[in-house]
Scaffold this active site. Sequence first.
Site, PDB file in Angstrom:
ATOM      1  N   GLU B  63      -0.577   1.663  16.155  1.00 14.69           N
ATOM      2  CA  GLU B  63      -0.399   0.735  17.271  1.00 14.69           C
ATOM      3  C   GLU B  63      -0.565   1.417  18.617  1.00 14.69           C
ATOM      4  O   GLU B  63      -1.200   0.882  19.530  1.00 14.69           O
ATOM      5  CB  GLU B  63       0.974   0.057  17.190  1.00 14.69           C
ATOM      6  N   HIS B 132      11.642  -7.705  11.893  1.00 18.13           N
ATOM      7  CA  HIS B 132      10.495  -8.611  12.007  1.00 18.13           C
ATOM      8  C   HIS B 132      10.821  -9.897  12.758  1.00 18.13           C
ATOM      9  O   HIS B 132      10.055 -10.847  12.673  1.00 18.13           O
ATOM     10  CB  HIS B 132      10.017  -9.040  10.615  1.00 18.13           C
TER      11      HIS B 132
HETATM   12  C1  LIG Z   1       4.502  -0.491  12.581  1.00 18.92           C
HETATM   13  C2  LIG Z   1       4.098  -1.597  11.685  1.00 18.92           C
HETATM   14  N1  LIG Z   1       2.866  -2.128  11.815  1.00 18.92           N
HETATM   15  C3  LIG Z   1       2.463  -3.124  11.009  1.00 18.92           C
HETATM   16  C4  LIG Z   1       3.290  -3.608  10.034  1.00 18.92           C
HETATM   17  C5  LIG Z   1       2.830  -4.742   9.107  1.00 18.92           C
HETATM   18  N2  LIG Z   1       2.570  -4.206   7.778  1.00 18.92           N
HETATM   19  C6  LIG Z   1       3.532  -4.222   6.844  1.00 18.92           C
HETATM   20  S1  LIG Z   1       3.077  -3.429   5.481  1.00 18.92           S
HETATM   21  C7  LIG Z   1       1.569  -3.050   6.091  1.00 18.92           C
HETATM   22  C8  LIG Z   1       0.622  -2.260   5.285  1.00 18.92           C
HETATM   23  C9  LIG Z   1       1.130  -0.897   5.012  1.00 18.92           C
HETATM   24  O1  LIG Z   1       0.314  -0.262   4.116  1.00 18.92           O
HETATM   25  P1  LIG Z   1       0.752   1.042   3.342  1.00 18.92           P
HETATM   26  O2  LIG Z   1       1.435   1.984   4.264  1.00 18.92           O
HETATM   27  O3  LIG Z   1      -0.434   1.542   2.642  1.00 18.92           O
HETATM   28  O4  LIG Z   1       1.842   0.546   2.302  1.00 18.92           O
HETATM   29  P2  LIG Z   1       1.693  -0.504   1.117  1.00 18.92           P
HETATM   30  O5  LIG Z   1       2.074  -1.840   1.675  1.00 18.92           O
HETATM   31  O6  LIG Z   1       0.310  -0.451   0.619  1.00 18.92           O
HETATM   32  O7  LIG Z   1       2.690  -0.076   0.098  1.00 18.92           O
HETATM   33  C10 LIG Z   1       1.434  -3.573   7.374  1.00 18.92           C
HETATM   34  C11 LIG Z   1       0.220  -3.488   8.180  1.00 18.92           C
HETATM   35  C12 LIG Z   1       4.579  -3.048   9.945  1.00 18.92           C
HETATM   36  N3  LIG Z   1       5.480  -3.496   9.043  1.00 18.92           N
HETATM   37  N4  LIG Z   1       4.946  -2.047  10.760  1.00 18.92           N
END
Ligand SMILES: Cc1ncc(C[n+]2csc(CCOP(=O)(O)OP(=O)(O)O)c2C)c(N)n1
Lengths: 334, 327
Positions: B63, B132
């Site tokens: 971000e 959230h």
């Molecule tokens: C700082 C932040 N940005 C965006 C999000 C929204 N978000 C939640 S999970 C996710 C994907 C994360 O991917 P990864 O780290 O690969 O974990 P996975 O969900 O695949 O286990 C996103 C973009 C968030 N929760 N926190």
Amino acid sequence: MTTKPAAHKRRATREEHRLGLLRTMTTIRRFEEACVELYSATRIRGFLHLYVGEEAVATGVLAALGPDDAVVSTYREHGHALARGVPMDAVMAEMFGKQTGCSRGRGGSMHLFDKSVGLIGGNAIVGGGIPLAVGLALADRMQDRGRVTACFFGDGAAAEGEFHESLNLASLWRLPVLFCCENNLYAMGTAIAKEHARTNLAARASSYGIESAAVDGMDVLAVEEAAREAVRGIRAGGGPRFLELDTYRFRAHSMYDSDRYRNKAEISTWKERDPIDALVTALRAEGHLTEESLAHLESDIGEQIARAVAAAEAAPLEPVEDLTRFVCSEEVEA
Amino acid sequence: MSETLETTYRDALRDAIREAMRADDRVFLMGEDVGDYGGCFAVSLGLLEEFGPERVRDTPLSESAFVGADIGAAIGGMRPIVEIMTVNFSLLALDQIMNNAASLLHMSGGQFNVPLVIRMTTGAGRQLAAQHSHSLEGWYAHIPGLRVVTPATLEDARGMLATALRDPDPVLMFEHGSLYPMKGTLATDAGAVDIDHAAVRRPGTDVSLITYGGSLGKALAAAALLDQDGVSADVIDLRTLRPLDDTAIVESVRRTHHAVIVDEGWRSGGISAEISARIMEEALYDLDAPVERVCTAEVPLPYAKHLEEAALPQPPGIAAAALRTLG
Ligand SMILES: Cc1ncc(C[n+]2csc(CCOP(=O)(O)OP(=O)(O)O)c2C)c(N)n1
Ligand SMILES: [Mg+2]
């Protein structure tokens, strides 16, 4: 002492241990399947991120930790909570938002906490738990505790500044952190090749001077072995370790996801590597698992889940008068 | 009479982005999952197919870096629209928003303006718990150099973006998460709207309900309840939190002599405190009773439905506050 009985005894223990891993993985799977149903029936709300397909990661890593170690996780943490030993009743009650939930209904699916087993969340800011793990390890170092902190996060988190800053700190200060990167190839709908200029995440950790390895995250035995080795190294004072656990989520990112960014063939190829099926096959081949014992395991787990659901349904809600409890501590140090 | 179409808040936002991208090659959309996934809340669904990955640009989870990069791109002559999934995640980019976007023009003695639009989801009501669900638009409204807009209607979802893109300075647009599925009709030729003025959404004579964003619907519901008690509420939709439309606030208070501020942010140090202070400064002698505020309870939002509902402003509580001012 003759060698034969000892060898026999060792084999039995190993077999029991593997059956235990199977039980843990199956428990996580069935628990989440029940959650899907409960979600559809609107008994559970909020976001629900499933770990289906990735069970070998939490199960293998946490089998390598001791009871005094600490765990920091993400919003996809039902598996970590159950494998770590948070009572299923408390996890299920939390999903229902009940007073008996492990976070007293304040956290829900994404924020499971249990101090008694060293589970420090349940963090839903991607990357947000990583610096916490570094600090927990710092406190352990400063107080001469031999604790290891295992920190779980995804491939997507490895793009956050906090990931880089934390790896650098942990390496710089040689802190006892086990970084566990659950590489399921996607951050929500964004494929790893669109997230990272270099997709070899273990190599990235190495660039911070952290000993790292990539492990087949669909093979619970391989995960456990790699984690044991890493934990040994950390306890020996060797500083942090990093494991990239290559895995795949079989289901959508959360309940709200149309999964339009992955193709069916890719999903079914990975499903052929189902970590539970793989262990079942191995145990069967070795003659350690019969139809009956597997059916027994399943019905046992099924009953446990049914009991947890019934208990959660019956559990009281936190009184509304307590809405603003736990904003500040209720007791101040004397 | 112009033709109308059935639409949703979500679709209206998408139409606005599409129109802006068609009209100006400098406009592009950037953010997490805006492309392949179709947008976290499906606002950008289909835009990748129309405009391609250069202009509908998926970012890694970074971000601070991508908001900072969009600030750079804006200075460099582009007109970026950044999507941040939710206001809680915008905190990872707060440094860039505050220390660069909001400050560069002034620090550079007027040389570098930042024509950037940042859209993000805000607010609670979906049982998403404490990481959230917050309403931090009031924090952003604290910062000189930013404009903060909060579309609460289909017209504003459709029309605020175009005006924001014409602004030479950074504009933050807060979309309340509960509004995306909101249905209604819009003129087919709906377009840019003014973002300088508050709007009276329901004229009344007895008490002013001053609100914005996701709370507008609740204030209108409270007005309907008050109606049953023979109380006529004047419902003001602030639309823009920075700069605040003091004139509209004061005019309403002069009409009704009673004011209730409804804000999903917390009460302490929030935008509701600012609005109340301005009423004190500019219309104290027009008031017949102290200003009332209905805000979110001072708690990081809980998951459990009954607790979340109790924490948030609700129509009966708003109506009760209005009746208290009337004595
Ligand atoms: C700082 C932040 N940005 C965006 C999000 C929204 N978000 C939640 S999970 C996710 C994907 C994360 O991917 P990864 O780290 O690969 O974990 P996975 O969900 O695949 O286990 C996103 C973009 C968030 N929760 N926190
Ligand atoms: Mg991932």
